[in-house]
Design an enzyme around this catalytic site. Structure first.
Site, PDB file in Angstrom:
ATOM      1  N   HIS A   1      -4.064   4.892   4.025  1.00  0.00           N
ATOM      2  CA  HIS A   1      -5.257   4.042   3.880  1.00  0.00           C
ATOM      3  C   HIS A   1      -6.321   4.721   3.016  1.00  0.00           C
ATOM      4  O   HIS A   1      -6.926   4.097   2.145  1.00  0.00           O
ATOM      5  CB  HIS A   1      -5.837   3.741   5.261  1.00  0.00           C
ATOM      6  CG  HIS A   1      -7.192   3.111   5.222  1.00  0.00           C
ATOM      7  ND1 HIS A   1      -7.408   1.821   4.796  1.00  0.00           N
ATOM      8  CD2 HIS A   1      -8.425   3.625   5.525  1.00  0.00           C
ATOM      9  CE1 HIS A   1      -8.700   1.543   4.858  1.00  0.00           C
ATOM     10  NE2 HIS A   1      -9.345   2.614   5.285  1.00  0.00           N
TER      11      HIS A   1
ATOM     12  N   TYR B   1       2.187   6.450  11.759  1.00  0.00           N
ATOM     13  CA  TYR B   1       2.470   5.059  12.134  1.00  0.00           C
ATOM     14  C   TYR B   1       3.466   4.374  11.189  1.00  0.00           C
ATOM     15  O   TYR B   1       3.762   3.200  11.360  1.00  0.00           O
ATOM     16  CB  TYR B   1       1.172   4.241  12.198  1.00  0.00           C
ATOM     17  CG  TYR B   1       0.322   4.257  10.935  1.00  0.00           C
ATOM     18  CD1 TYR B   1       0.518   3.334   9.915  1.00  0.00           C
ATOM     19  CD2 TYR B   1      -0.675   5.216  10.769  1.00  0.00           C
ATOM     20  CE1 TYR B   1      -0.259   3.346   8.775  1.00  0.00           C
ATOM     21  CE2 TYR B   1      -1.468   5.241   9.635  1.00  0.00           C
ATOM     22  CZ  TYR B   1      -1.259   4.310   8.634  1.00  0.00           C
ATOM     23  OH  TYR B   1      -2.027   4.335   7.495  1.00  0.00           O
TER      24      TYR B   1
ATOM     25  N   ARG C   1       0.866  -1.174   0.000  1.00  0.00           N
ATOM     26  CA  ARG C   1       0.000   0.000   0.000  1.00  0.00           C
ATOM     27  C   ARG C   1       0.908   1.231   0.000  1.00  0.00           C
ATOM     28  O   ARG C   1       1.448   1.605   1.032  1.00  0.00           O
ATOM     29  CB  ARG C   1      -0.911  -0.007   1.239  1.00  0.00           C
ATOM     30  CG  ARG C   1      -2.105   0.926   1.122  1.00  0.00           C
ATOM     31  CD  ARG C   1      -2.866   0.997   2.439  1.00  0.00           C
ATOM     32  NE  ARG C   1      -2.193   1.894   3.371  1.00  0.00           N
ATOM     33  CZ  ARG C   1      -2.432   1.926   4.687  1.00  0.00           C
ATOM     34  NH1 ARG C   1      -3.306   1.118   5.225  1.00  0.00           N
ATOM     35  NH2 ARG C   1      -1.784   2.797   5.462  1.00  0.00           N
TER      36      ARG C   1
END
Length: 348
Positions: free
Chosen positions: A270, A279, A266
């Site tokens: 998100h 993060y 990814r």
């Protein structure tokens, strides 16, 4: 003057779908097929990038990206009998739905919530793909809810004696949901013609895979339900195509369900509302970007003689022109009338 009747949009913008026979699917894609796969990846990538810009400009409200997943999605889509088999997608399947026949205009009408959006007529969130001419079935926002529905479609096809295969896609985070376990248990008991594709990018929003499950591969979960589990490099178009083709052929032959894990990356946060810098370290993000499947596939096709620098430039130019056309079309489209909010839900 532009017309925005849904059927009209489909007729003028969607790619013609011709379902190949199973025998027509080669073990290795032809040069023409490989070029088409590459074109889909480029078209999906350029549209995806533009959607990020549109969100940052405040012109659309939300976007969720498939950047880094394209090789796996193209490999799976081209292993299906397009326009014949069923797809229950998930929100990151932009390259998949484009490969199956949705146009950029279709996608952006949904992003802008405009009249003519084939997914929901502008009533669903963006990236909730649905396209009846290509047997792409609607999804809901709650994670993994498409799985029991996909198992139900596969069961119906089996009871009717048909040979259509149902493919459904999820992220690895969705395998922690109850719907996943219920659907796979049912699929194993009834040996359904179903392929469950897990696009494993190792993050469920901000939760890393090591905090979701104590196993090395998602495909290991298949054994609990008596179905076949396969794990492949989802950054490799060839590996994804070969694994999907075998799983779909097994399902079509009555040999049951496969849990197909395609290991992807990814590259973006998100969603457009996420900040992955909270993060992920800069080093980790750089490492992920270095695994981008698009330049990897381009390099392979150049070495094989399928692409040349001239054809790459031509494909890029066509993709950018298509994005610009779709953006103009979607922005110019009217919003649905207010009465549409009370319109057909179950009947159409």
């Amino acid at each position: 003057m532009l017309e925005f009747d849904t059927a009209d949009v489909r007729n003028r913008n969607s790619h013609a779908l011709e379902a190949p026979s199973p025998a027509a699917l080669p073990a290795t894609p032809s040069p023409e097929c490989l070029r088409e796969m590459y074109e889909v990846m480029v078209r999906s990538r350029r549209l995806d990038e533009r959607c990020w810009l549109l969100h940052r400009q405040g012109r659309i409200g939300f976007h969720i990206s498939g950047i880094g997943h394209e090789a796996a999605q193209v490999g799976v889509a081209f292993a299906m009998r397009r326009g014949y088999d069923f797809l229950h997608p998930y929100y990151r399947d932009l390259a998949m739905v484009i490969a199956l026949g949705m146009s950029m205009r279709d996608v952006l009408l949904g992003s802008f919530g405009k009249q003519g959006d084939p997914s929901s007529g502008g009533r669903q969130m963006p990236n909730h793909y649905c396209y009846k001419p290509a047997n792409i079935l609607s999804i809901s926002s709650p994670v993994s809810t498409q799985l029991p529905q996909a198992a139900g479609v596969a069961l119906a096809e089996k009871l009717k004696g048909g040979d259509r295969v149902t493919v459904t896609c999820i992220g690895e985070g969705a395998t922690s949901e109850g719907d996943f376990h219920e659907a796979l248990d049912w699929a194993g008991v009834h040996k359904l013609p179903l392929v469950v594709v897990v696009e494993n990018n190792e993050y469920a929003i901000s939760v890393p895979m090591r905090l979701q499950m104590a196993i090395e591969r998602v495909a290991d979960r298949a054994a609990a339900y008596g179905i076949r589990g396969v794990s492949v490099d989802g950054l490799d178009v060839f590996a994804s195509y070969a694994a999907a083709k075998e799983a779909i052929e097994r399902a079509r032959a009555g040999e049951g369900t496969t849990l197909l894990e395609v290991r992807v990356v990814r590259i973006t946060p998100h969603s457009s509302d996420d900040n992955d810098s909270t993060y992920r370290s800069p080093e980790e993000k750089a490492h992920v970007r270095a695994q981008d499947p698009l330049p990897r596939f381009q390099k392979q096709l150049l070495e094989m003689g399928v692409l040349t620098p001239a054809t790459i430039a031509e494909i890029e130019q066509c993709a950018q022109a298509e994005v610009n056309d779709a953006l103009h079309y979607a922005e110019s489209a009217p919003y649905p009338p207010v009465t549409w909010a009370m319109g057909p839900v179950f009947a159409e």
